[in-house]
Scaffold this motif. Structure first.
Motif, PDB file in Angstrom:
ATOM      1  N   LEU A 143      36.228   8.361  70.908  1.00 21.20           N
ATOM      2  CA  LEU A 143      37.399   8.422  70.212  1.00 21.20           C
ATOM      3  C   LEU A 143      37.929   9.831  70.202  1.00 21.20           C
ATOM      4  O   LEU A 143      39.238  10.042  70.488  1.00 21.20           O
ATOM      5  N   LYS A 144      36.963  10.646  69.888  1.00 19.91           N
ATOM      6  CA  LYS A 144      37.448  12.005  69.729  1.00 19.91           C
ATOM      7  C   LYS A 144      38.047  12.465  71.209  1.00 19.91           C
ATOM      8  O   LYS A 144      38.985  13.328  70.966  1.00 19.91           O
ATOM      9  N   THR A 158      41.569  11.482  72.004  1.00 15.11           N
ATOM     10  CA  THR A 158      42.672  12.142  71.208  1.00 15.11           C
ATOM     11  C   THR A 158      43.037  13.427  72.106  1.00 15.11           C
ATOM     12  O   THR A 158      44.146  13.913  71.718  1.00 15.11           O
ATOM     13  N   THR A 159      42.199  13.988  72.784  1.00 20.46           N
ATOM     14  CA  THR A 159      42.450  15.022  73.666  1.00 20.46           C
ATOM     15  C   THR A 159      43.530  14.709  74.889  1.00 20.46           C
ATOM     16  O   THR A 159      43.762  15.750  75.606  1.00 20.46           O
ATOM     17  N   ARG A 201      44.873   2.813  73.436  1.00 21.51           N
ATOM     18  CA  ARG A 201      43.983   4.124  73.048  1.00 21.51           C
ATOM     19  C   ARG A 201      45.037   4.826  72.308  1.00 21.51           C
ATOM     20  O   ARG A 201      44.369   5.994  71.526  1.00 21.51           O
ATOM     21  N   THR A 202      46.390   5.025  72.548  1.00 26.93           N
ATOM     22  CA  THR A 202      47.407   5.846  71.903  1.00 26.93           C
ATOM     23  C   THR A 202      47.241   5.652  70.517  1.00 26.93           C
ATOM     24  O   THR A 202      47.239   6.289  69.567  1.00 26.93           O
ATOM     25  N   ALA A 207      44.223   6.818  68.878  1.00 26.92           N
ATOM     26  CA  ALA A 207      44.282   8.464  68.866  1.00 26.92           C
ATOM     27  C   ALA A 207      44.863   8.811  67.527  1.00 26.92           C
ATOM     28  O   ALA A 207      44.743   9.565  66.843  1.00 26.92           O
ATOM     29  N   MET A 208      46.170   7.820  67.459  1.00 27.16           N
ATOM     30  CA  MET A 208      46.941   8.175  66.179  1.00 27.16           C
ATOM     31  C   MET A 208      46.268   7.874  64.854  1.00 27.16           C
ATOM     32  O   MET A 208      46.527   8.651  63.938  1.00 27.16           O
ATOM     33  N   ALA A 219      43.372   8.229  64.634  1.00 27.37           N
ATOM     34  CA  ALA A 219      42.052   9.062  64.257  1.00 27.37           C
ATOM     35  C   ALA A 219      42.749  10.219  63.752  1.00 27.37           C
ATOM     36  O   ALA A 219      42.102  10.863  62.692  1.00 27.37           O
ATOM     37  N   ALA A 220      43.911  10.734  64.074  1.00 28.66           N
ATOM     38  CA  ALA A 220      44.427  11.992  63.769  1.00 28.66           C
ATOM     39  C   ALA A 220      45.118  11.754  62.177  1.00 28.66           C
ATOM     40  O   ALA A 220      44.887  12.465  61.438  1.00 28.66           O
ATOM     41  N   VAL A 257      40.016  13.678  63.517  1.00 25.80           N
ATOM     42  CA  VAL A 257      40.357  14.698  64.395  1.00 25.80           C
ATOM     43  C   VAL A 257      41.582  15.733  63.798  1.00 25.80           C
ATOM     44  O   VAL A 257      42.638  15.096  63.125  1.00 25.80           O
ATOM     45  N   PRO A 283      45.560  16.600  64.127  1.00 25.46           N
ATOM     46  CA  PRO A 283      46.466  15.858  64.730  1.00 25.46           C
ATOM     47  C   PRO A 283      46.960  16.677  65.822  1.00 25.46           C
ATOM     48  O   PRO A 283      46.810  18.059  65.765  1.00 25.46           O
TER      49      PRO A 283
END
Length: 217
Positions: free
Chosen positions: A163-164, A167-168, A202-203, A206-207, A209-210, A215, A217
């Motif tokens: 997941l981290k 986000t990249t 996945r978007t 990622a959002m 997670a931020a 992670v 943002p």
């Protein structure tokens, strides 16, 4: 021994009146006055008062930043916030910056004096009208942080790593190369992540997670 006090307030009449009245107290000594944050910081470095009584809304460095700077340089100095209105957001920020007291400008003098004495002795005191709201806000933040931690509790350590990487902006193949796993394994992990987090793609993952601080943002 007298409790030394410095007053930072941009309204001349308020500052002078407070200084005059507080100086009448046998155990308090006003060792300096400043009309802005920068001037207050210079005087604090020179006078080293036991207490700083500061307004929030001042030019050339507001009371919150002044509090932060003072506590970083002189953690032994007690900071009391002085304001004319109930401003939860600024009060919370000032408390996080290190302030341990809060009084209203229209509070009875004896209440202000009592608060300053408490702070000088190492205690803390908030105006009753704000204390309950401060506690409620800190409880809300604590609850939110607890909730944030449980959002990802079902993910395995490897899934969190994936997941981290998501986000990249890395593609599956790049994630696999970074984590030394196959692209197929990455796809399987992503499917599990989406299912466990109940997101569509996945978007969104990622959002999420931020937003929850997993992670930056």
């Amino acid at each position: 021994m007298k409790k030394t006090l410095l007053i930072a307030e941009d309204e001349d009449l308020t500052r002078d009146t407070l200084a005059r009245l507080l100086s009448l107290e046998e155990d308090l000594e006003v060792v300096g006055q400043a009309a802005n944050g920068e001037g207050a910081l210079r005087l604090i470095r020179e006078k080293r008062p036991r207490i700083l009584l500061t307004d929030i809304g001042m030019p050339k460095m507001n009371g919150i930043e002044l509090t932060r700077r003072v506590k970083a340089e002189f953690p032994e100095i007690a900071v009391c916030i002085l304001t004319i209105y109930h401003d939860d957001g600024n009060v919370f920020e000032a408390i996080k910056a290190g302030a341990t007291g809060y009084v209203l400008k229209d509070s009875p003098l004896e209440e202000t004096v009592s608060t300053l004495r408490t702070l000088a002795e190492g205690g803390s005191r908030l105006h009753p009208s704000i204390a309950a709201r401060v506690l409620a806000e800190f409880n809300r933040v604590f609850t939110k942080r607890t909730t944030d931690l449980t959002v990802f509790s079902e993910l395995t350590d490897r899934e969190i790593e994936v997941l981290k990487e998501i986000t990249t902006g890395k593609r599956n193949r790049e994630i696999g190369e970074t984590l030394f796993i196959s692209e197929k394994t990455v796809k399987n992990h992503i499917s599990n992540i989406l299912m466990k987090l109940q997101v569509n793609d996945r978007t969104e993952a990622a959002m999420l997670a931020a937003r929850h601080g997993l992670v930056e943002p």
